[in-house]
Scaffold this motif. Structure first.
Motif, mmCIF file in Angstrom:
data_model
loop_
_atom_site.group_PDB
_atom_site.id
_atom_site.type_symbol
_atom_site.label_atom_id
_atom_site.label_comp_id
_atom_site.label_asym_id
_atom_site.label_seq_id
_atom_site.Cartn_x
_atom_site.Cartn_y
_atom_site.Cartn_z
ATOM 1 N N UNK A 110 0.849 -1.191 0.000
ATOM 2 C CA UNK A 110 0.000 0.000 0.000
ATOM 3 C C UNK A 110 0.884 1.239 0.000
ATOM 4 N N UNK B 124 -6.452 -3.107 0.267
ATOM 5 C CA UNK B 124 -6.159 -4.439 -0.258
ATOM 6 C C UNK B 124 -7.030 -5.465 0.452
ATOM 7 N N UNK C 282 0.050 -14.557 3.508
ATOM 8 C CA UNK C 282 -0.379 -13.288 2.948
ATOM 9 C C UNK C 282 0.146 -12.174 3.829
ATOM 10 N N UNK C 283 0.628 -11.121 3.228
ATOM 11 C CA UNK C 283 1.012 -9.956 4.019
ATOM 12 C C UNK C 283 0.519 -8.709 3.309
ATOM 13 N N UNK C 284 0.220 -7.704 4.097
ATOM 14 C CA UNK C 284 -0.121 -6.410 3.530
ATOM 15 C C UNK C 284 0.574 -5.348 4.371
ATOM 16 N N UNK C 285 1.182 -4.396 3.694
ATOM 17 C CA UNK C 285 1.836 -3.341 4.434
ATOM 18 C C UNK C 285 2.422 -2.329 3.481
ATOM 19 N N UNK C 286 3.211 -1.409 4.016
ATOM 20 C CA UNK C 286 3.834 -0.428 3.132
ATOM 21 C C UNK C 286 5.270 -0.850 2.846
#
Lengths: 434, 256, 485
Positions: free
Chosen positions: A348, A355, A374-378
């Protein structure tokens, strides 16, 4: 259930197109398909599979399968050509002979636009076309079945290797018409054959349009099909696509699907394992900005023992864009020794970006290896700082890290014109980011 | 009467014949070395003695204390006193070494008609035996073999042997993957456990272990059969002349 | 159906085990008439002598419920439930004049709890556990009142709290799980008959573990208890919940609602050992456990931790969740779910990150044996304002035998670039190597499986209070009995 009058008018316009391709069996199939669409309508978020992608606006837009539209100049899109590839151009949903360049093909390969193939070998296609992806698989595939007018039929005899990639270039430039195109591609790869197919989608920015593609792929014993998709539709466009694959024993299917275009896109890839030893590698992702929405939905359905599947999906989201990853692995009872993995990472870049990730496992057999992550981050702040400390500007460093992030989906792609084609998509997006 | 009596033992795995007529008599308190190149059937011998599934005895018999062990489940054989120190000890995440051993010790004690050890006596017993193998407390608390180094795993195998007090211990390549210090600790541990009422089968590829654990008898295994048998000097001969003397190529690639 | 020949013999035999708590207590019960309509709702409310506002709330919920449909998205299959074919209120008769102390409690009831191994009465004193026991739908006894009262802790049946602390109940009831929430929660809002209420005042560390045991005794009875726990600023409470039900051929519905509210700097630890009757080895009978549990970390720096060991019920549908509203709040979910025979479980959690620097941890261990189906379904959501939110999720599934299923359905929704969300999952079986290793050390196959499974669940079991952890470990063994030959 039809949701609005556009659904109804879509059904009405069926009469205009139902006879555009020959073959009594096809007319039967199409008639059943439109009834199926009438019964189920457009998918809605009320169904779990469409939880994160809402087609309401698409359904309201009132896209129509247009009658003939003149042939605009397609030379603007020449940089979308894959060097050295055999090329079929589908313009506004119809085969464009002038822009295509199929070239010489060795024996054992038949490649033709769907419209020609239906004139020449319609009986042969019965039992193949619309069989791998049957129309009852959902409202959109039903619509495509009812309204398909053109596309590509590619058949490889046993043991045939195509050295040149085959590119299908789908272009839409319909002037002021809100066009819906429903291209259909069928690939039948005989035993021990090898092929690379590239599907590229692009269109003009003047008007919103809708591409609703269905691609059917059957990979024979020990055959290998590589499938690359570059979705660079106009940012006003809607893009929905289903790729349905069936794999025989020891067959290999590799796909990489990269999306940078469309206001809303849904790329669905479903693989069914019919034979032991088969392998599927599904990779893909999206580079998005503005208010784009891109959905990658996958399914690996393991029904027999000793099959492998691997899924790698990466999304990069700027501005207020949205990405969806819905990956599913099903290991049926008896599908022992399945080895499957699933990885989704989302980057992101902006406060408005969102997401959605749903990596799903359904396991009914005990002797299997199944893992997902799964990973989401900056962006990794440490990496960013490290690059900066070496004198690289923040924006350069950011781009480098984004490039490295997205490159994980290209891991298995050999260097060459096909790789360049996808690298071009990444660079084009990066230029917009600077 | 022998403690262990193996007669004309034929074993196949997945339909493939691995052992082709093994005869072996082990008396009380004796230590036997079984040497052989890779693929000769050494590990198969250890698994079939301890009852691992998938090892089909197609001919012959195994008597332990006069009883047919082929009808016994692995845990019943363990209860009867057969212990296998694994070549590749298995990890059991989440289960501490101590919990594992307490369960095991009380299971074999029950099988041998002894009372359960309570927590305090068990701990005392574990500490005592742990000292022999220089097992730190921390190793006792860690999950079974998880995160253990190669040497720690092998030490743990011998430590478990000390705890379970078998009458027949089978050491399957206990020396593999050990550096010289670890080898010393492990073999000293084994030597301390040698007793008049405890027999051992030491399976190894190399002679060097036998410098530390000196056997009473040596058997050379090749292609599923004993091709030579003798005293401890046989191991030295092997070291000097190699397996070639017995017409065996010592080559992992020919592994069965 | 026989498993294929290559299956290890230890897995071969179909699961056969006896449900230890399957006795029926012979007590006169007072039932409301079968079926559900506004009159029943009024009847329940009148029985409890409830104030008007609560009756109105129930009726609103009931009317809303009529407009709703049963959710169908979970991976569970069961025949259509006829909601008119159940009793919505059953109380032991002696409830007419409520016991004032343990001595006055019907000895048969106490005997029941004795059989359950519940530390009521003296056992409670020894264990230092305060117990509220809910029998069918009515709370029968609460021990340890005095000591708690001294600390200012309110721990009583919710029906009593409505009378004694109406302002607290009115202020918090339905604020975490509104009456519109979902089909079963709405039904519960209309017909809940009792449950537990806990209020821990500002700055108070509850001097003991609080505990409720639930038991469904009467036939054809649904149990709809409602639990409300409020931890005021800076307070701490640990709450344990245990559940059992007798063996009956028909299915029984359990649709509970639990609401937790942690104000600033408060901490609530909620542990469940759920062992409702799972049905027999042919899948006949058993409890439908459709439960809504949710906590909200309302003030900053507060924390809610759910730990659950789910071994019972024919069908479980349950997602204990945390809404992390305050900044720096923490949500935790530790779960072990076992399904054997024909049991089905669709369980997991929701972690909703609203506040800044909120953190959540999810550790889920699913074990499937026999023909059991086990699904982890979990949502992690970081909203736009959740700067610096962190989630870590680990989901592991263990399969025992080749006729069961293990499914993982995570939903990850992130709308803040400063949030970091990580999800990992694995699926495995007990390896032949592990089984043989344990057997070689003298363990019989069942002991071996039990030991390996306990190791697999370790990270979750260590979160349970000591006396529960032992019980849970035993339950794991009991539940898996017969899953290996």
């Amino acid at each position: 259930m039809p949701q609005n009058e556009n659904t109804a008018s879509m059904i009405e316009s069926f009469d205009q197109v139902k006879d555009t391709l020959p073959g009594a069996w096809l007319l039967d199939t199409r008639s059943n398909a439109i009834r199926s669409f009438e019964a189920q309508g457009y998918p809605t978020p009320r169904t779990e599979e469409w939880k994160y992608t809402n087609l309401n606006r698409l359904a309201r837009e009132g896209f129509h399968p247009a009658s003939d539209i003149g042939s605009p100049d397609v030379s603007d899109w020449s940089d979308l050509r894959v060097n050295g590839a055999s090329r079929i151009v589908i313009l506004n949903g119809r085969y464009d002979a002038a822009a295509s360049d199929i070239g010489e093909m060795p024996d054992g390969i038949s490649i033709a636009p769907l419209s020609d193939a239906m004139e020449d070998i319609a009986p042969d296609l019965e039992g193949q076309l619309a069989q791998i992806a049957p129309f009852d698989g959902g409202g959109l595939v039903a619509l495509n079945t009812a309204f398909m007018r053109d596309g590509v039929i590619l058949k490889l005899a046993d043991g045939v290797q195509i050295a040149r990639p085959v590119q299908v270039l789908h272009l839409v430039d319909a002037g002021g018409v809100a066009l819906a195109v429903h291209p259909r591609t069928l690939v039948v790869a005989g035993d021990n054959s090898t092929a690379t197919i590239v599907e590229t989608f692009a269109g003009g920015v003047d008007t919103a349009y809708w591409t609703n593609a269905v691609t059917e792929i059957k990979v024979g014993r020990n055959a290998s099909v590589s499938h690359v998709k570059r979705q660079a539709e106009s940012v006003r466009a809607y893009h929905t696509a289903l790729t349905q694959v069936r794999l025989d024993c020891d067959a290999r299917y590799r796909s990489i699907a990269l999306a940078t275009g469309a206001a809303l896109s849904r790329n669905e890839t479903r693989v069914a394992f019919d034979g032991s030893g088969a392998e599927a590698s599904l990779a893909g992702g999206a580079l998005l900005r503005g208010r784009q929405h891109a959905d990658n939905t996958t399914e690996a359905d393991h029904t027999v023992p000793y099959t492998n599947s691997k899924q790698v999906f990466r999304n990069v989201l700027d501005d207020g864009s949205h990405s969806v990853f819905q990956g599913s692995v099903i290991v049926r009872q008896g599908a022992q020794k399945t080895d499957s993995s699933q990885s989704n990472r989302n980057l992101l870049l902006s406060a408005g970006a969102q997401a959605y990730s749903k990596p799903e496992l359904q396991i009914f057999a005990d002797d299997v290896k199944c893992a997902h992550g799964a990973t989401t981050g900056d962006l990794n702040k440490d990496a960013l700082f490290y690059l900066q400390s070496r004198g690289i500007t923040t924006s350069q460093a950011t781009l480098l890290l984004i490039e490295a992030f997205i490159a994980e989906i290209f891991d298995e792609l050999p260097e060459g014109p096909v790789g360049d084609h996808l690298a071009d998509a990444v660079s084009a997006w990066m230029e917009g980011a600077v | 009467m022998s403690l262990l009596s193996v007669k004309d033992l034929h074993v196949s795995v997945d339909g493939k014949q691995i052992l082709n007529g093994i005869d072996l008599e082990i008396g009380e308190g004796e230590t036997h070395a079984v040497m052989g190149p890779n693929g000769s059937g050494k590990s198969t011998l250890s698994y079939v003695l301890s009852g691992r599934e998938g090892y089909d005895v197609t001919q012959g018999e195994i008597l332990f204390k006069g009883e047919n062990v082929l009808d016994m489940e692995p845990h019943e054989r363990a209860g009867a006193g057969i212990y296998l120190a694994f070549q590749y000890p298995v990890e059991i995440p989440g289960v501490s070494n101590l919990t594992f051993l307490k369960t095991a010790v009380n299971a074999v004690r029950a099988a041998r008609g002894l009372d359960e050890l309570d927590a305090i006596n068990f701990l005392k017993f574990a500490r005592e035996k742990g000292e022999i193998l220089e097992m730190k407390d921390e190793l006792l608390k860690r999950p079974v073999n998880v995160g253990f180094s190669g040497g720690e795993k092998k030490r743990n195998e011998i430590f478990q042997m000390a705890m379970l007090e078998p009458t027949l211990a089978i050491l399957d390549e206990t020396d593999s993957g050990l550096d010289i210090d670890a080898l010393r600790i492990v073999s000293e541990g084994v030597n301390k456990l040698r007793a008049s009422d405890r027999s051992m089968i030491v399976i190894t590829h190399y002679q060097r272990l036998l410098d530390h654990i000196v056997p009473d008898f040596v058997h050379v295994l090749a292609k599923g059969k004993f091709v030579a048998q003798g005293g401890k000097e046989l191991a030295l001969e092997l070291e000097k002349d190699g397996y070639a003397k017995f017409g065996i190529e010592d080559d992992a690639d020919q592994a069965a | 159906m026989a498993p294929p020949a290559e299956t290890a013999p230890v897995f071969e035999e179909a699961a056969k085990r006896e449900y230890k708590y399957g006795f029926v207590t012979d007590i006169d019960s007072e039932f409301a008439p079968k079926g559900l309509d506004e009159e029943i709702v009024r009847f329940i409310s009148a029985k409890k002598d409830e104030p008007e506002w609560l009756l109105e709330w129930r009726l609103t919920a009931y009317r809303h419920w009529l407009t709703m449909q049963e959710p169908k998205w979970a991976f569970v299959k069961y025949p259509e439930i006829d909601f008119q074919d159940a009793y919505y209120y059953a109380a032991p008769k002696s409830d007419e004049d409520k016991p004032q102390s343990l001595d006055e409690v019907d000895p048969k009831l106490l005997e029941t709890y004795e059989k359950l191994g519940i530390p009521l009465a003296e056992q409670a004193v020894l264990a230092g556990v305060a117990v509220d026991a809910v029998f069918d739908s009515v709370s029968v006894a609460t021990t340890f009142k005095e000591k708690l009262t001294e600390a200012g802790v309110v721990f009583c049946p919710i029906s009593e709290a409505v009378q004694t602390h109406p302002e607290l109940v009115k202020k918090y009831l339905g604020t975490v799980v509104p009456y519109t929430d979902n089909f079963y929660a709405t039904l519960n809002s209309a017909v809940f008959s009792d449950g537990t209420f806990v209020y821990v005042p500002k700055g108070v560390r509850c001097p003991m573990e609080l505990s409720t045991y639930f038991r469904i005794n009467a036939a054809n009875t649904g149990q709809f208890e409602r639990t409300l726990i409020v931890a005021d600023e800076g307070s701490y409470v640990s709450y344990l919940e245990g559940c059992t039900a007798p063996m009956r051929d028909e299915n029984q519905l359990h649709a509970a609602v639990v609401e937790l509210i942690a104000l600033g700097d408060a901490e609530i630890k909620y542990s469940t050992v759920q062992n409702w009757y799972p049905g027999d080895e042919n899948g006949k009978g058993g409890i439908y456990n459709f439960v809504t549990k949710r906590g909200v970390c309302r003030g900053s720096n507060s924390k809610i931790s759910w730990t659950q060991v789910e071994t019972g019920s024919a069908v479980t549908w349950k997602y204990p969740s945390c809404i992390l509203e305050g900044d720096n709040t923490v949500g935790e979910f530790y779960s072990v779910a076992i399904t054997n025979n024909y049991q089905q479980a669709d369980t997991g959690t929701k972690m909703i990150h609203l506040g800044k620097n909120t953190k959540s941890t999810i550790i889920s261990k699913g074990i499937s044996a026999g023909k059991g189906q086990n699904t982890y379904r979990g949502l992690v959501k970081a909203l736009a304002g959740a700067d610096g939110a962190r989630n870590f999720t680990q989901c592991d599934s263990l399969l025992i035998g080749d006729e069961c299923g293990a499914h993982t359905v995570p939903y990850i929704e992130v709308a803040n670039p400063g949030a970091q969300v990580e999800h990992e999952a694995t699926t495995s079986k007990i390896s032949e190597d592990q089984l043989f290793y344990c057997q070689q050390r003298g363990l019989d196959p069942e002991e071996a499986v039990s030991l390996i499974v306990n190791g697999f669940c370790k990270e979750v079991l260590k979160e349970l209070p000591m006396e529960f952890a032992v019980e849970a470990q035993k339950l794991l063994g009991v539940t898996l009995e017969g899953s290996v030959g």
